[in-house]
Design an enzyme around this catalytic site. Structure first.
Site: not given
Length: 393
Positions: A356, A308, A368
């Site tokens: 994240h 990520c 993402h």
């Protein structure tokens, strides 16, 4: 004449039959116990116990937790890897400096040796003094100041240069050794962090692999329902953002109408800055869109796969903005903005541990790199709990 008797057939009694059945029962029970013990011994921590069942909801919750823990461990791994690379660069630079200064020390030693040899031949220096000047320990020279007072100016400079180079080389060797030790420790930490990620992912894979086809279908249905709910919330968020933007625009128009041209200069400067940020954000989004479909791989920074924070770092790098490697550092690299004020290009961070991150593209959506087994994709920002958002500088 010998008689031939038939062997008598023994008719089992109730007691003997019961005994055999009992023995067979004990044997079966023993085998079952061994099997159960074997399964229990081979089960990994966190796996369901043999003979137990879990609801699909419980399995999903466990898998999601494991993926979340793996992503947190990935950020720890990324931080350790970055430190390792920085320390390796530092050690290499220091070793180059040590080599360079060792050569300078050797040159100073040769110059000093020339003077020492000449004086020795001319009887102006004892053999013990010559040995002292050739000593590997510069402290021997420091402690013998009376020798320096007897030398000519050029000789004195040669000794001074030797002392300086010897002290500098010794200091750099100590620092290089210390940095090398620190690098070794970080590499051990890196290995530990890597194992933590792999263990979490292995547990998640085992849980999913043990599901039946029917259970997998049920799990897919639950995930689909969750995704639909996230999209609904994202649409509501996007509508609120549009309403807020319209209200802000109306307020700015009202201020301009009431304030005349006095505020024109400030508005122009603000508009220019906003346009610059918008251009960079557009480049970051264009890059992220070009990565759609590439696999998630933990610890990866491209160009063929990403985790990520590796994706957001690469996207903003394409726009000319350097971001740190981990989510924990990226969240500090810009201006904090509220969810209602999000603009395309902003970074959205998730979970309380900030493990994240995604790149906001507008309308409640982001690009993402989700998790292992998945690919870079577009998704609603409402599918995970939002920690906060940042607008990169």
């Amino acid at each position: 004449m010998a008689s031939h008797r038939k062997p008598r057939t023994r008719i089992p009694t109730a007691a003997s039959s019961t005994g055999r059945r009992t023995a067979v029962g004990f044997t079966t029970a023993a085998l079952a116990s061994v099997t159960l013990l074997s399964q229990t011994a081979n089960a990994a921590p966190g796996d369901p116990k043999p003979g137990t069942t879990q609801s699909i909801e419980a399995v999903k919750e466990k898998v999601d937790t494991l993926y979340h823990q793996a992503e947190t461990a990935t950020q720890h791994y990324n931080a350790a890897k970055e430190r390792s690379e920085q320390q390796r660069t530092k050690v290499n630079r220091m070793m180059d400096d040590v080599a360079e200064n060792t050569e300078k020390l050797n040159e100073a030693r040769r110059t000093l040796g020339t003077y020492a040899a000449a004086q020795y031949r001319n009887g102006g220096m004892t053999s013990s003094a010559a040995s002292l000047l050739f000593s590997n320990d510069p402290q021997d020279l420091f402690d013998q100041s009376h020798l320096m007072n007897r030398m000519a100016g050029s000789q004195k400079r040669a000794v001074d240069d030797f002392q300086t180079q010897a002290a500098k080389a010794a200091k750099e060797r100590r620092e290089a050794a210390k940095s090398l030790e620190s690098l070794t420790e970080t590499q051990r930490e890196l290995k530990t962090k890597k194992k933590a990620v792999q263990d979490k992912l292995a547990q998640a894979r085992r849980l999913l692999a043990n599901l039946t086809a029917k259970e997998k279908a049920r799990l897919a249905a639950i995930e689909k329902k969750k995704a639909e709910e996230a999209r609904r919330k994202a649409a509501e968020l996007a509508e609120k953002q549009r309403e807020a933007a319209a209200q802000q625009k109306q307020q700015e128009q009202d201020q301009q109408s009431s304030g005349g041209s006095s505020s024109g200069s400030g508005s122009s400067s603000s508009g220019s800055s906003t346009a610059t940020n918008g251009t960079k954000a557009a480049k970051a989004i264009d890059f992220a869109e070009s990565q759609l479909g590439k696999p998630y791989v933990w610890g990866a920074t491209g160009p063929n796969s990403y985790d990520c924070s590796g994706l957001t770092q690469a996207a903003w790098k394409a726009a000319g903005v350097s971001l740190p490697r981990t989510t924990w550092d990226q969240v500090k690299a810009g201006t904090r903005v509220s969810t209602s004020d999000l603009e395309p290009g902003d970074l959205v961070f998730f979970y309380d541990d900030i493990s994240h991150v995604g790149l906001y593209i507008g309308d409640g959506m982001m690009i993402h790199a989700p998790k292992p087994g998945d690919v870079v994709k577009k998704a609603p920002i409402t599918e995970m709990p939002i920690y906060g958002s940042v607008r990169p500088a």
